[in-house]
Design a protein around this motif. Structure first.
Motif, mmCIF file in Angstrom:
data_model
loop_
_atom_site.group_PDB
_atom_site.id
_atom_site.type_symbol
_atom_site.label_atom_id
_atom_site.label_comp_id
_atom_site.label_asym_id
_atom_site.label_seq_id
_atom_site.Cartn_x
_atom_site.Cartn_y
_atom_site.Cartn_z
ATOM 1 N N PRO A 73 0.878 -1.278 -0.074
ATOM 2 C CA PRO A 73 0.058 0.262 0.068
ATOM 3 C C PRO A 73 0.807 1.238 0.100
ATOM 4 C CG PRO A 73 -0.758 -1.563 1.747
ATOM 5 C CD PRO A 73 0.557 -2.065 1.165
ATOM 6 N N ARG A 74 0.302 2.278 -0.729
ATOM 7 C CA ARG A 74 1.006 3.447 -0.794
ATOM 8 C C ARG A 74 0.617 4.561 0.447
ATOM 9 N NH1 ARG A 74 0.298 4.850 -6.994
ATOM 10 N NH2 ARG A 74 2.020 3.483 -7.839
ATOM 11 N N LYS A 75 1.440 5.158 1.196
ATOM 12 C CA LYS A 75 1.147 6.100 2.160
ATOM 13 C C LYS A 75 0.692 7.557 1.326
ATOM 14 C CE LYS A 75 3.382 6.314 6.157
ATOM 15 N NZ LYS A 75 4.449 6.475 7.191
ATOM 16 N N VAL A 76 -0.569 8.024 1.533
ATOM 17 C CA VAL A 76 -1.121 9.257 0.721
ATOM 18 C C VAL A 76 -1.075 10.276 2.013
ATOM 19 C CG1 VAL A 76 -2.809 10.366 -0.416
ATOM 20 C CG2 VAL A 76 -2.219 8.062 -1.144
ATOM 21 N N TYR A 77 -0.559 11.269 1.474
ATOM 22 C CA TYR A 77 -0.353 12.445 2.660
ATOM 23 C C TYR A 77 -1.251 13.490 2.104
ATOM 24 C CZ TYR A 77 3.860 10.053 3.741
ATOM 25 O OH TYR A 77 4.914 9.117 4.077
ATOM 26 N N ALA A 78 -2.056 14.083 3.243
ATOM 27 C CA ALA A 78 -3.120 15.058 2.818
ATOM 28 C C ALA A 78 -2.807 16.284 3.812
ATOM 29 C CB ALA A 78 -4.385 14.647 2.990
ATOM 30 N N LEU A 79 -2.910 17.347 3.611
ATOM 31 C CA LEU A 79 -2.566 18.607 4.355
ATOM 32 C C LEU A 79 -3.663 18.513 5.317
ATOM 33 C CD1 LEU A 79 -0.096 20.645 4.570
ATOM 34 C CD2 LEU A 79 -1.614 22.056 3.328
ATOM 35 N N ASN A 80 -3.344 18.627 6.648
ATOM 36 C CA ASN A 80 -4.592 18.948 7.880
ATOM 37 C C ASN A 80 -4.408 20.450 8.280
ATOM 38 O OD1 ASN A 80 -2.171 19.175 9.573
ATOM 39 N ND2 ASN A 80 -2.714 16.848 10.275
ATOM 40 N N ALA A 81 -5.239 20.603 9.100
ATOM 41 C CA ALA A 81 -5.361 21.974 9.617
ATOM 42 C C ALA A 81 -4.205 22.453 10.252
ATOM 43 C CB ALA A 81 -6.403 22.054 10.789
ATOM 44 N N GLN A 82 -3.395 21.711 11.037
ATOM 45 C CA GLN A 82 -1.958 22.336 11.602
ATOM 46 C C GLN A 82 -1.029 22.488 10.136
ATOM 47 O OE1 GLN A 82 -0.475 19.707 14.573
ATOM 48 N NE2 GLN A 82 1.562 20.834 14.744
ATOM 49 N N GLY A 83 -0.851 21.614 9.154
ATOM 50 C CA GLY A 83 -0.205 21.916 8.072
ATOM 51 C C GLY A 83 -0.699 23.063 7.421
ATOM 52 N N THR A 84 -2.048 23.191 7.286
ATOM 53 C CA THR A 84 -2.427 24.440 6.500
ATOM 54 C C THR A 84 -1.694 25.722 7.191
ATOM 55 O OG1 THR A 84 -4.581 23.212 5.832
ATOM 56 C CG2 THR A 84 -4.546 25.678 5.960
ATOM 57 N N ALA A 85 -1.935 25.729 8.718
ATOM 58 C CA ALA A 85 -1.584 26.924 9.453
ATOM 59 C C ALA A 85 -0.056 26.663 9.011
ATOM 60 C CB ALA A 85 -1.649 26.445 10.803
ATOM 61 N N GLU A 86 0.357 25.783 9.175
ATOM 62 C CA GLU A 86 2.150 26.055 8.985
ATOM 63 C C GLU A 86 2.516 26.421 7.415
ATOM 64 O OE1 GLU A 86 6.377 25.377 9.962
ATOM 65 O OE2 GLU A 86 4.499 25.118 11.323
ATOM 66 N N LEU A 87 1.835 25.968 6.507
ATOM 67 C CA LEU A 87 1.906 26.702 5.366
ATOM 68 C C LEU A 87 1.442 27.886 5.011
ATOM 69 C CD1 LEU A 87 2.433 26.296 2.180
ATOM 70 C CD2 LEU A 87 -0.065 25.715 1.983
ATOM 71 N N ALA A 88 0.588 28.670 5.789
ATOM 72 C CA ALA A 88 0.440 29.805 5.953
ATOM 73 C C ALA A 88 1.541 30.938 6.400
ATOM 74 C CB ALA A 88 -1.037 30.106 6.600
ATOM 75 N N GLU A 89 1.983 30.355 7.378
ATOM 76 C CA GLU A 89 3.214 30.687 7.822
ATOM 77 C C GLU A 89 4.358 30.865 7.324
ATOM 78 O OE1 GLU A 89 5.318 32.986 10.756
ATOM 79 O OE2 GLU A 89 3.188 32.407 10.859
ATOM 80 N N PHE A 90 4.571 29.830 6.404
ATOM 81 C CA PHE A 90 5.661 29.580 5.403
ATOM 82 C C PHE A 90 5.476 30.869 4.497
ATOM 83 C CE2 PHE A 90 6.989 28.490 1.072
ATOM 84 C CZ PHE A 90 8.170 28.168 1.176
ATOM 85 N N TRP A 91 4.310 30.944 3.785
ATOM 86 C CA TRP A 91 4.190 32.039 3.160
ATOM 87 C C TRP A 91 4.302 33.445 3.556
ATOM 88 C CZ3 TRP A 91 5.185 30.297 -1.565
ATOM 89 C CH2 TRP A 91 4.725 29.211 -1.953
ATOM 90 N N LYS A 92 3.847 33.819 4.703
ATOM 91 C CA LYS A 92 4.179 34.871 5.385
ATOM 92 C C LYS A 92 5.583 35.010 5.448
ATOM 93 C CE LYS A 92 3.143 37.083 9.864
ATOM 94 N NZ LYS A 92 2.672 36.883 11.040
ATOM 95 N N THR A 93 6.307 34.234 5.887
ATOM 96 C CA THR A 93 7.818 34.392 6.091
ATOM 97 C C THR A 93 8.468 34.717 4.746
ATOM 98 O OG1 THR A 93 7.716 32.745 7.970
ATOM 99 C CG2 THR A 93 9.926 33.465 6.839
ATOM 100 N N TRP A 94 8.054 33.753 3.603
ATOM 101 C CA TRP A 94 8.514 33.831 2.442
ATOM 102 C C TRP A 94 8.323 35.242 1.662
ATOM 103 C CZ3 TRP A 94 11.830 31.462 -0.863
ATOM 104 C CH2 TRP A 94 11.693 31.787 -1.870
#
Length: 114
Positions: A73-94
């Motif tokens: 089986p393959r592990k499929v990764y999906a962004l969750n709420a914590q990941g979405t918040a981390e991504l928003a922080e990444f874009w802000k920092t970027w």
């Protein structure tokens, strides 16, 4: 890929992968293929798998095992709420860093012209 590019990519690769997962859930090989489609051709699959382990351990993604036609089986990764918040922080920092770097570039360009 030059040393400078490699070093800069190390600092941003997690954010880049999170951005890809925000578009749609994916498994490791698919993420690597999508990175290559976006021009990141020199990134090794092993680098992506190690990064996926880290973001899973940090709780930024939800993981689902999906049957595969070609083996385990393959592990499929999906962004969750914590990941979405981390991504928003990444874009802000970027945006902050890109803006400051662009200012430095503008100052450097203006100094050379004078």
């Amino acid at each position: 890929m030059g040393k400078q590019m490699t070093e800069m990519l190390k600092g941003t690769l997690e954010g880049i992968v999170l951005a890809l997962l925000a578009e749609q859930p994916a498994y490791g090989y698919d993420i690597t293929a999508r990175l290559r489609e976006h021009g990141f051709t020199d990134i090794a699959e092993g680098t992506i798998y190690a990064l996926l382990v880290r973001i899973e351990q940090r709780g930024l993604v939800d993981v689902e095992k999906v049957p595969s036609e070609k083996g385990p089986p393959r592990k499929v990764y999906a962004l969750n709420a914590q990941g979405t918040a981390e991504l928003a922080e990444f874009w802000k920092t970027w945006r902050f860093l890109a803006g400051r770097i662009e200012q430095l570039n503008d100052c450097s360009t203006n100094t050379k012209e004078n």
